[in-house]
Design a protein around this motif. Structure first.
Motif, short mmCIF file in Angstrom:
data_model
loop_
_atom_site.label_atom_id
_atom_site.label_comp_id
_atom_site.label_asym_id
_atom_site.label_seq_id
_atom_site.Cartn_x
_atom_site.Cartn_y
_atom_site.Cartn_z
N GLY A 1 -25.43 78.18 29.55
CA GLY A 1 -25.01 77.72 28.36
C GLY A 1 -23.54 78.08 28.42
N PRO A 2 -23.12 77.80 27.22
CA PRO A 2 -21.16 77.98 27.31
C PRO A 2 -20.77 79.27 27.26
N GLY A 3 -21.66 80.15 27.00
CA GLY A 3 -21.11 81.52 26.88
C GLY A 3 -21.93 82.49 25.91
N LYS B 1 -25.95 79.20 36.32
CA LYS B 1 -24.59 78.41 36.00
C LYS B 1 -24.48 78.16 34.83
N SER B 2 -23.14 78.18 34.54
CA SER B 2 -22.56 77.82 33.11
C SER B 2 -22.79 76.57 32.69
N GLY B 3 -23.21 76.44 31.22
CA GLY B 3 -23.32 75.35 30.81
C GLY B 3 -24.64 74.76 31.23
N ASP B 4 -24.72 73.29 31.52
CA ASP B 4 -25.82 72.84 32.13
C ASP B 4 -25.57 72.51 33.50
N PRO B 5 -26.72 73.11 34.28
CA PRO B 5 -26.36 72.85 35.72
C PRO B 5 -26.22 71.66 36.40
N VAL B 6 -26.57 70.56 35.63
CA VAL B 6 -26.33 69.19 36.22
C VAL B 6 -25.06 68.53 35.93
N LEU B 7 -24.10 69.18 35.47
CA LEU B 7 -22.92 68.80 35.06
C LEU B 7 -21.67 69.55 35.59
N PHE B 8 -21.27 68.89 36.53
CA PHE B 8 -20.10 69.53 37.45
C PHE B 8 -20.59 70.81 37.94
N ILE C 1 -27.03 74.23 27.38
CA ILE C 1 -26.07 73.51 26.65
C ILE C 1 -24.62 73.31 27.20
N THR C 2 -24.17 72.12 27.54
CA THR C 2 -23.07 71.95 28.25
C THR C 2 -21.70 72.25 27.21
N ALA C 3 -20.77 72.64 28.05
CA ALA C 3 -19.33 73.07 27.34
C ALA C 3 -18.92 72.10 26.31
N ALA C 4 -19.21 70.61 26.39
CA ALA C 4 -18.61 69.73 25.59
C ALA C 4 -19.49 69.72 24.52
N TYR D 1 -13.85 68.25 31.79
CA TYR D 1 -14.03 69.22 32.28
C TYR D 1 -13.03 69.96 33.33
N MET D 2 -12.76 71.08 33.53
CA MET D 2 -11.86 71.78 34.66
C MET D 2 -10.63 70.74 34.70
N ALA D 3 -10.16 70.89 33.45
CA ALA D 3 -9.02 69.86 33.20
C ALA D 3 -7.64 70.66 32.84
N THR E 1 -10.76 76.19 24.08
CA THR E 1 -11.14 76.96 25.13
C THR E 1 -12.03 78.01 24.70
N SER E 2 -12.91 78.41 25.92
CA SER E 2 -13.86 79.63 25.85
C SER E 2 -14.73 79.27 24.56
N ALA E 3 -15.20 77.90 24.46
CA ALA E 3 -16.23 77.63 23.25
C ALA E 3 -17.30 78.59 23.19
N SER E 4 -17.59 79.08 21.94
CA SER E 4 -18.75 79.69 21.81
C SER E 4 -18.46 81.28 21.91
N ALA F 1 -7.65 78.18 30.20
CA ALA F 1 -9.00 77.93 30.89
C ALA F 1 -9.93 79.20 30.35
N PRO F 2 -11.34 78.93 30.31
CA PRO F 2 -11.71 77.37 30.48
C PRO F 2 -11.50 76.69 29.39
N ALA F 3 -11.39 75.29 29.48
CA ALA F 3 -11.17 74.47 28.37
C ALA F 3 -11.90 73.11 28.58
N ILE F 4 -12.30 72.47 27.29
CA ILE F 4 -12.60 71.22 27.39
C ILE F 4 -11.63 70.30 26.66
N1 SAH Z 1 -21.71 72.96 34.06
C1 SAH Z 1 -20.93 73.41 33.27
C2 SAH Z 1 -19.60 73.13 33.55
C3 SAH Z 1 -18.92 73.60 34.92
S1 SAH Z 1 -17.28 73.17 35.54
C4 SAH Z 1 -21.37 72.74 31.79
O1 SAH Z 1 -22.11 71.86 31.70
O2 SAH Z 1 -20.51 73.29 31.04
C5 SAH Z 1 -16.56 74.51 34.79
C6 SAH Z 1 -15.69 73.90 33.41
O3 SAH Z 1 -16.42 73.85 32.33
C7 SAH Z 1 -14.47 74.83 33.18
O4 SAH Z 1 -13.49 74.32 33.76
C8 SAH Z 1 -14.26 74.10 31.59
O5 SAH Z 1 -13.81 73.05 31.53
C9 SAH Z 1 -15.83 73.94 31.23
N2 SAH Z 1 -16.36 75.28 30.31
C10 SAH Z 1 -17.04 76.11 30.91
N3 SAH Z 1 -17.52 76.71 29.69
C11 SAH Z 1 -16.73 76.36 28.76
C12 SAH Z 1 -16.41 77.31 27.26
N4 SAH Z 1 -17.00 77.88 27.01
N5 SAH Z 1 -15.29 76.49 26.79
C13 SAH Z 1 -14.72 75.54 27.12
N6 SAH Z 1 -14.88 74.99 28.50
C14 SAH Z 1 -15.78 75.39 29.23
#
Ligand code: SAH
Length: 460
Positions: free
Chosen positions: A226-228, A302-309, A332-335, A384-386, A412-415, A436-439
C-alpha cells in the motif's frame, strides 16, 4: 499506553475482595476462574458468597478492617456497592501497599479489568483505558464470533504435546507443523467437534515426524504494502507478513507496515534509490529465489500494488523458472491514495472516463512515454516516479495543446504523516522542484472545452 497489559500468574496468590453483595460476587466469579487464594472481607456475605466459603473455595474475614487486611496480596477488589465505604476501604488498602481495583471508580484504580474473551488457556483481554467501554464490548463480540468455543481445548492439547513434537519433529519443520495444526486440517476438524479425530491426526503426524502436507519447498509472495499508512494494508497482506520467514522490502515501504510482520521474520532491505544501483534487479531476483529454495516463505514487499511499476514480471519469471510457487497480493496503489488525499475521484461520469497510469522514469536509453497521446479529452493521467520529469511533462502537454491553465495536482507521500497536496497550473508545473515520492495527476475533462485547446494531431 497509560496501562500496561500483563497476564499475572495467580496460583496460590492472595486476592482480597472487600464486599459481600452482588458486586463482590461478580468479582469473585472472575477471580475463581484462576487458582488464586481468595479472601472475602465483609461483615456479612450473600448466599452465593457464603456458599463459596462453605465449599472451601474462599475464606471469610468479617473484620475489623485495617491496612494489614490487605497485606501480601496480588490484587484487591473493593466492591461494596457504596461509594463512601469503597473510598475508605481503598485508602486502607493503599496504606497496606496493595494494587487496588475499585468497582466503577476508575480514578481510584491501579488496575482495571479488561473485557475478556475466554478460551482458556487462550485468553484475549481488551482494554480502552476507560475511554470507550462500548467499543471494547463490540470488539469482544467480534472476537467471540471468530473463535470456536472449543478452541482452548486445542491450545491445551498443543501445550501437552509440545515436548513430543520437539523430540520427533526436526526444528526447521516445526513451525510448519504447528501451522498445519492451527491452520490446517486439525483445527478445522477440532472446530467442527470431532476433537478425537483431530487429536489422532496430530499424534500420527508426531509419530511420522512431520505434518502430512507440509511441503518442504518454500514460496514467494509479491505483496503490496500500500501507499504508506499501515491500515491501508489488506488483510491478506497482513496474513503473509505474519507467516513470512523472510521479508525483502523496498525503499518506499513504510516502517509502520514492517512493524506488523512476525517478530522473528528476517527483514532484508533491497531498496533502490534513484540513480544508485546498490540492489540491481537481477540480484534481488537471485536472492528471493535462493531464500525460497531453502524452504523459506519469502515475502517480497513492494510499495503500493506490486503489479504497477514494481518490476514484478522479472520476479515472477525468476520464481517460475525454478518451479517455486508464487503469488501476487494486490495493494492499494499510490494513485488511489492520492485521489483519496485530494478528496476526489479519478473518474467522473461524463468528464473523465479513462485513467492512465504512466511513469516519468524509464529504462536508460528508452524514450519517455508519449503523454500527450494519452491525454485525449476524458482522461485522468496519473504519473508515477515523475518528480524529476515534471518539466518534460509540462512541455510535452503544452506543446500538444493542453491549456496552460489546466490544473495539475501533485500529491506527495499520500496517506503518510508527511503527506502534502499542491495544485499548480500546467504552465507552472516543474518550475519548483516536486518533492518525492509524488503522484502527478492531470485531468483533461471532456466537457471543459475552456481547459483544452484542440489537439491537432489527435483530432479525428
Ligand atoms: N507499485 C507502486 C509504485 C512504485 S513506483 C504503487 O502501486 O503505488 C514508485 C512511485 O510510486 C514513486 O516514485 C511515486 O511516484 C509513487 N508513490 C509511491 N508511494 C507514494 C505515496 N505514498 N505518495 C505518492 N506517490 C507515491
Amino acid at each position: 499506553m497509560k496501562s500496561f497489559p500483563m497476564f499475572l500468574r495467580m496460583a496460590g496468590r492472595r486476592v482480597v475482595i472487600a464486599g459481600g453483595g452482588e458486586q463482590a460476587a461478580q468479582k469473585a466469579r472472575l477471580v475463581l476462574k484462576t487458582e488464586a487464594d481468595l479472601t472475602l472481607l465483609a461483615p456479612t456475605l450473600d448466599p452465593e458468597l457464603a456458599e463459596l466459603v462453605a465449599t472451601g473455595r474462599a475464606r471469610h474475614v468479617a473484620g475489623p478492617v485495617t491496612p494489614g487486611s490487605f497485606a501480601d496480596t496480588a490484587l484487591v477488589f473493593v466492591a461494596t456497592g457504596c461509594p463512601g465505604l469503597d473510598a475508605a476501604l481503598h485508602a486502607l488498602a493503599k496504606a497496606g501497599g496493595a494494587t487496588v481495583n475499585v468497582v466503577d471508580q476508575p480514578e481510584l484504580c491501579d488496575a482495571t479489568t479488561p473485557s475478556i474473551v475466554d478460551r482458556d488457556p487462550v485468553v484475549i483481554a481488551i482494554g480502552t483505558e476507560g475511554t470507550a467501554p462500548v467499543l471494547a464490548r463490540q470488539l469482544r463480540a467480534r472476537i467471540e464470533q471468530d473463535l470456536a468455543p472449543n478452541l482452548g481445548g486445542l491450545a491445551a492439547l498443543a501445550g501437552r504435546l509440545r515436548g513430543a513434537v520437539a523430540r520427533t519433529v526436526p526444528k526447521p519443520a516445526r513451525r510448519d507443523f504447528w501451522r498445519w495444526v492451527f491452520q490446517g486440517e486439525p483445527r478445522a476438524t477440532w472446530t467442527r467437534g470431532a476433537e478425537r479425530d483431530a487429536a489422532r491426526a496430530i499424534k500420527t503426524a508426531i509419530a511420522a515426524g512431520r505434518a502430512p502436507d507440509a511441503a518442504s519447498g518454500g514460496s514467494i509472495a509479491l505483496v503490496g504494502a500500500g501507499p504508506g499508512a499501515a491500515d491501508l494494508l489488506t488483510l491478506r497482506a497482513l496474513r503473509h507478513l505474519q507467516e513470512a520467514d523472510v521479508i525483502f522490502y523496498d525503499r518506499l515501504v513504510d516502517p509502520a507496515v514492517l512493524e506488523l510482520a512476525r517478530r522473528d521474520a528476517e527483514r532484508v532491505y533491497v531498496g533502490k534509490s534513484v540513480g544508485a544501483c546498490a540492489w540491481p534487479q537481477d540480484r534481488i531476483c537471485d536472492l528471493i529465489v535462493a531464500s525460497a529454495l531453502q524452504g523459506r516463505r519469502v515475502v517480497r514487499l513492494k510499495s503500493g500494488d506490486p503489479v504497477l511499476f514494481g518490476r514484478a514480471e522479472e520476479e515472477l519469471a525468476a520464481a517460475r523458472k525454478h518451479g517455486l510457487p508464487v503469488e501476487i497480493v494486490p495493494g492499494i496503489t499510490a494513485a488511489s491514495a492520492a485521489a483519496a488525499s485530494l478528496g476526489r475521484s479519478l473518474t467522473e461520469r461524463g468528464r473523465t472516463d479513462r485513467v492512465v497510469f504512466s511513469t516519468g522514469a524509464c529504462r536508460e536509453g528508452d524514450a519517455l512515454p508519449d503523454w500527450a497521446d494519452m491525454m485525449r479529452p476524458g482522461t485522468t493521467l496519473a504519473l508515477y516516479m515523475a518528480a524529476g520529469a515534471a518539466p518534460a511533462l509540462r512541455d510535452s502537454l503544452l506543446e500538444h495543446g493542453l491549456a496552460p491553465e489546466t490544473v495539475v495536482d501533485v500529491v506527495t507521500s499520500a496517506s503518510r504523516a508527511e503527506e502534502s497536496c499542491v495544485s499548480v497550473v500546467l504552465d507552472r508545473l516543474g518550475v519548483e522542484q516536486v518533492p518525492a515520492p509524488a503522484i502527478i495527476l492531470v485531468r483533461n475533462e471532456k466537457s471543459s472545452a475552456s481547459q483544452t485547446r484542440p489537439m491537432p494531431q489527435l483530432a479525428s
